[in-house]
Motif scaffolding. Structure first.
Motif, PDB file in Angstrom:
ATOM      1  N   TRP A 136       0.889  -1.019  -0.105  1.00 46.84           N
ATOM      2  CA  TRP A 136       0.104   0.145  -0.040  1.00 46.84           C
ATOM      3  C   TRP A 136       1.015   1.396   0.123  1.00 46.84           C
ATOM      4  O   TRP A 136       0.434   2.260  -0.631  1.00 46.84           O
ATOM      5  N   ARG A 137       2.050   1.169   0.452  1.00 48.13           N
ATOM      6  CA  ARG A 137       2.946   2.239   0.521  1.00 48.13           C
ATOM      7  C   ARG A 137       3.291   2.878  -0.689  1.00 48.13           C
ATOM      8  O   ARG A 137       3.637   4.023  -0.854  1.00 48.13           O
ATOM      9  N   LEU A 138       3.160   1.997  -1.718  1.00 52.69           N
ATOM     10  CA  LEU A 138       3.718   2.376  -3.000  1.00 52.69           C
ATOM     11  C   LEU A 138       2.548   3.286  -3.633  1.00 52.69           C
ATOM     12  O   LEU A 138       2.771   3.990  -4.831  1.00 52.69           O
ATOM     13  N   PHE A 139       1.454   3.381  -3.033  1.00 58.35           N
ATOM     14  CA  PHE A 139       0.392   4.237  -3.863  1.00 58.35           C
ATOM     15  C   PHE A 139       0.957   5.892  -3.698  1.00 58.35           C
ATOM     16  O   PHE A 139       0.370   6.541  -4.756  1.00 58.35           O
ATOM     17  N   ASP A 140       1.437   6.046  -2.676  1.00 59.94           N
ATOM     18  CA  ASP A 140       1.897   7.394  -2.700  1.00 59.94           C
ATOM     19  C   ASP A 140       2.904   8.055  -3.670  1.00 59.94           C
ATOM     20  O   ASP A 140       2.498   9.030  -4.600  1.00 59.94           O
ATOM     21  N   PRO A 141       3.900   7.271  -4.036  1.00 54.93           N
ATOM     22  CA  PRO A 141       4.727   7.669  -5.477  1.00 54.93           C
ATOM     23  C   PRO A 141       4.185   7.205  -6.711  1.00 54.93           C
ATOM     24  O   PRO A 141       4.370   7.979  -7.577  1.00 54.93           O
ATOM     25  N   LEU A 142       3.254   6.174  -6.781  1.00 56.24           N
ATOM     26  CA  LEU A 142       2.985   5.754  -7.742  1.00 56.24           C
ATOM     27  C   LEU A 142       1.281   5.996  -8.227  1.00 56.24           C
ATOM     28  O   LEU A 142       0.974   5.753  -9.427  1.00 56.24           O
ATOM     29  N   GLY A 143       0.602   6.345  -7.414  1.00 53.64           N
ATOM     30  CA  GLY A 143      -0.938   6.601  -7.638  1.00 53.64           C
ATOM     31  C   GLY A 143      -1.340   7.477  -8.647  1.00 53.64           C
ATOM     32  O   GLY A 143      -2.494   7.245  -9.395  1.00 53.64           O
ATOM     33  N   GLU A 144      -0.571   8.482  -8.741  1.00 57.25           N
ATOM     34  CA  GLU A 144      -1.179   9.429 -10.033  1.00 57.25           C
ATOM     35  C   GLU A 144      -1.277   8.992 -11.272  1.00 57.25           C
ATOM     36  O   GLU A 144      -1.903   9.382 -12.058  1.00 57.25           O
ATOM     37  N   ARG A 145      -0.447   7.869 -11.590  1.00 51.39           N
ATOM     38  CA  ARG A 145      -0.589   7.207 -13.082  1.00 51.39           C
ATOM     39  C   ARG A 145      -0.787   5.992 -12.943  1.00 51.39           C
ATOM     40  O   ARG A 145      -0.647   5.135 -13.745  1.00 51.39           O
ATOM     41  N   ALA A 146      -1.509   5.486 -11.829  1.00 55.40           N
ATOM     42  CA  ALA A 146      -2.230   4.296 -11.672  1.00 55.40           C
ATOM     43  C   ALA A 146      -3.255   3.817 -12.684  1.00 55.40           C
ATOM     44  O   ALA A 146      -3.879   4.794 -13.067  1.00 55.40           O
ATOM     45  N   ALA A 147      -3.341   2.382 -13.128  1.00 53.57           N
ATOM     46  CA  ALA A 147      -4.399   1.961 -13.765  1.00 53.57           C
ATOM     47  C   ALA A 147      -5.232   1.205 -13.030  1.00 53.57           C
ATOM     48  O   ALA A 147      -4.835   0.001 -12.396  1.00 53.57           O
ATOM     49  N   TYR A 148      -6.450   1.564 -12.643  1.00 54.66           N
ATOM     50  CA  TYR A 148      -7.665   0.799 -11.873  1.00 54.66           C
ATOM     51  C   TYR A 148      -8.381  -0.181 -13.112  1.00 54.66           C
ATOM     52  O   TYR A 148      -9.065   0.250 -13.926  1.00 54.66           O
ATOM     53  N   LEU A 149      -8.229  -1.494 -12.539  1.00 52.44           N
ATOM     54  CA  LEU A 149      -8.504  -2.568 -13.744  1.00 52.44           C
ATOM     55  C   LEU A 149      -9.618  -3.429 -13.027  1.00 52.44           C
ATOM     56  O   LEU A 149      -9.559  -3.692 -11.584  1.00 52.44           O
ATOM     57  N   ASP A 150     -10.607  -3.748 -13.778  1.00 56.06           N
ATOM     58  CA  ASP A 150     -11.565  -4.659 -13.406  1.00 56.06           C
ATOM     59  C   ASP A 150     -12.147  -5.553 -14.639  1.00 56.06           C
ATOM     60  O   ASP A 150     -12.377  -4.796 -15.667  1.00 56.06           O
ATOM     61  N   ILE A 151     -12.556  -6.847 -14.372  1.00 61.48           N
ATOM     62  CA  ILE A 151     -13.075  -7.541 -15.514  1.00 61.48           C
ATOM     63  C   ILE A 151     -14.221  -8.038 -15.214  1.00 61.48           C
ATOM     64  O   ILE A 151     -14.582  -8.143 -14.150  1.00 61.48           O
ATOM     65  N   GLU A 152     -15.145  -8.374 -16.391  1.00 58.94           N
ATOM     66  CA  GLU A 152     -16.271  -9.151 -16.299  1.00 58.94           C
ATOM     67  C   GLU A 152     -15.822 -10.354 -17.048  1.00 58.94           C
ATOM     68  O   GLU A 152     -15.139 -10.433 -17.870  1.00 58.94           O
ATOM     69  N   SER A 153     -17.061 -11.485 -16.936  1.00 52.86           N
ATOM     70  CA  SER A 153     -16.758 -12.504 -17.388  1.00 52.86           C
ATOM     71  C   SER A 153     -18.264 -13.291 -17.515  1.00 52.86           C
ATOM     72  O   SER A 153     -19.283 -12.710 -17.105  1.00 52.86           O
ATOM     73  N   ASP A 154     -18.101 -14.275 -18.395  1.00 55.58           N
ATOM     74  CA  ASP A 154     -19.659 -14.880 -18.451  1.00 55.58           C
ATOM     75  C   ASP A 154     -19.739 -16.171 -17.581  1.00 55.58           C
ATOM     76  O   ASP A 154     -20.656 -16.992 -17.784  1.00 55.58           O
ATOM     77  N   GLY A 155     -19.021 -16.081 -16.627  1.00 56.01           N
ATOM     78  CA  GLY A 155     -19.192 -17.023 -15.676  1.00 56.01           C
ATOM     79  C   GLY A 155     -17.866 -17.440 -14.687  1.00 56.01           C
ATOM     80  O   GLY A 155     -17.044 -16.503 -14.777  1.00 56.01           O
ATOM     81  N   LEU A 156     -18.020 -18.445 -13.786  1.00 51.67           N
ATOM     82  CA  LEU A 156     -16.875 -18.622 -13.039  1.00 51.67           C
ATOM     83  C   LEU A 156     -16.335 -19.911 -13.172  1.00 51.67           C
ATOM     84  O   LEU A 156     -15.161 -20.287 -12.467  1.00 51.67           O
ATOM     85  N   GLY A 157     -16.773 -20.739 -13.791  1.00 52.65           N
ATOM     86  CA  GLY A 157     -16.472 -22.150 -14.347  1.00 52.65           C
ATOM     87  C   GLY A 157     -14.931 -22.149 -15.047  1.00 52.65           C
ATOM     88  O   GLY A 157     -14.595 -21.040 -15.558  1.00 52.65           O
ATOM     89  N   PRO A 158     -14.469 -23.196 -15.323  1.00 48.27           N
ATOM     90  CA  PRO A 158     -13.225 -23.450 -15.879  1.00 48.27           C
ATOM     91  C   PRO A 158     -13.251 -22.987 -17.234  1.00 48.27           C
ATOM     92  O   PRO A 158     -12.119 -22.510 -17.866  1.00 48.27           O
ATOM     93  N   GLY A 159     -14.402 -22.838 -17.951  1.00 47.79           N
ATOM     94  CA  GLY A 159     -14.469 -22.436 -19.241  1.00 47.79           C
ATOM     95  C   GLY A 159     -14.915 -21.077 -19.597  1.00 47.79           C
ATOM     96  O   GLY A 159     -15.153 -20.746 -20.809  1.00 47.79           O
ATOM     97  N   ALA A 160     -14.964 -20.264 -18.442  1.00 51.06           N
ATOM     98  CA  ALA A 160     -15.445 -18.996 -18.598  1.00 51.06           C
ATOM     99  C   ALA A 160     -14.301 -18.099 -19.448  1.00 51.06           C
ATOM    100  O   ALA A 160     -13.409 -18.243 -19.339  1.00 51.06           O
ATOM    101  N   VAL A 161     -15.023 -17.276 -20.020  1.00 46.97           N
ATOM    102  CA  VAL A 161     -14.292 -16.048 -20.830  1.00 46.97           C
ATOM    103  C   VAL A 161     -14.623 -14.862 -20.356  1.00 46.97           C
ATOM    104  O   VAL A 161     -15.465 -14.359 -19.515  1.00 46.97           O
ATOM    105  N   ILE A 162     -13.390 -13.791 -20.833  1.00 51.64           N
ATOM    106  CA  ILE A 162     -13.499 -12.469 -20.314  1.00 51.64           C
ATOM    107  C   ILE A 162     -14.564 -11.859 -21.387  1.00 51.64           C
ATOM    108  O   ILE A 162     -14.556 -12.023 -22.460  1.00 51.64           O
ATOM    109  N   THR A 163     -15.382 -11.040 -20.875  1.00 48.09           N
ATOM    110  CA  THR A 163     -16.309 -10.023 -21.463  1.00 48.09           C
ATOM    111  C   THR A 163     -15.941  -8.744 -21.754  1.00 48.09           C
ATOM    112  O   THR A 163     -16.314  -8.160 -22.856  1.00 48.09           O
ATOM    113  N   VAL A 164     -15.474  -8.203 -20.637  1.00 45.80           N
ATOM    114  CA  VAL A 164     -15.217  -6.759 -20.594  1.00 45.80           C
ATOM    115  C   VAL A 164     -13.816  -6.702 -19.713  1.00 45.80           C
ATOM    116  O   VAL A 164     -13.738  -7.155 -18.644  1.00 45.80           O
ATOM    117  N   VAL A 165     -12.924  -5.953 -20.363  1.00 43.52           N
ATOM    118  CA  VAL A 165     -11.820  -5.480 -19.453  1.00 43.52           C
ATOM    119  C   VAL A 165     -12.091  -4.168 -19.282  1.00 43.52           C
ATOM    120  O   VAL A 165     -12.118  -3.140 -20.176  1.00 43.52           O
TER     121      VAL A 165
END
Length: 229
Positions: A56-85
């Protein structure tokens, strides 16, 4: 430890009480490697040397250019694929949608100027999923997982629960949307090409990534205050 206020002080000092010679030498080697990585601007190497509980300490020097990321998928099983990044960086939301603009090149382009990745439970879900479907696409950046950061402050539960605890609000339209609803929205888009379903899914994803920024800042400040005082 009295008289030790910096890494250099610790390196120059004898082993403190309770620390033997062998352990002190290990500490010294680690500090020398950390100082070298920091001096060369090798933030990823620096972060891998830090215990997870201190990243968490790295947020101070690096937070200004951070990339906040979250994905959506079509399920949680082993065959699930990413629908949105979804990526939120420098005040801009970048949705990458399966079958439209979700490509290796676009992921690389969206992250190319970032200093660190910030997720919520990305260690267990988002980043492994991206690596599975697009091997090697993620740049070597420090990663801050806010789920673990929140737990360090005593906050448990999912993203929405932590947001509520810290007074971070969502738009009413997506306040009750969760992962299961997101899967149904994607399937409705796939099956019927419902633009309303896709629009709502992207709004939900946008709230997920956009809210990570104030969440990261509040958790950082809370841990900073806790550590100092």
């Amino acid at each position: 430890m009295e008289g030790v206020e910096s890494w250099d002080d610790y390196l120059a000092s004898p082993p403190p009480r309770g620390v033997g010679e062998r352990l002190k030498k290990r500490h010294d080697r680690m500090l020398i490697e950390l100082k070298g990585a920091l001096g060369r601007g090798q933030w990823h190497r620096f972060s891998t040397l830090l215990p997870h509980s201190h990243r968490w300490r790295l947020f101070d020097p690096l937070g200004e250019r951070a990339a906040y990321l979250d994905i959506e998928s079509d399920g949680l099983g082993p065959g699930a694929v990413i629908t949105v990044v979804g990526i939120y960086t420098k005040g801009r939301y970048i949705p990458l949608v399966r079958g439209y603009n979700l490509t290796r090149g676009n992921i690389e382009e969206a992250l190319k100027d970032s200093s660190m990745l910030v997720t919520f439970n990305g260690t267990s879900f988002d980043l492994p999923m991206i690596e599975k479907h697009y091997p090697g696409v993620l740049p070597p950046l420090p990663h801050l997982d806010l789920m673990h950061t929140a737990r360090k402050t005593g906050l448990k539960g999912g993203l929405k629960a932590v947001e509520r605890a810290l007074g971070i609000e969502r738009e009413v339209e997506v306040a009750d949307v969760n992962g299961e609803v997101a899967v149904r929205l994607w399937r409705l888009w796939e099956r019927e090409r419902s633009r309303g379903a896709l629009k709502l899914l992207l709004k939900y994803n946008k709230e997920d990534v956009k809210n990570l920024e104030p969440l990261a800042r509040r958790l950082y400040e809370a841990l900073k205050a806790k550590t100092l005082f």
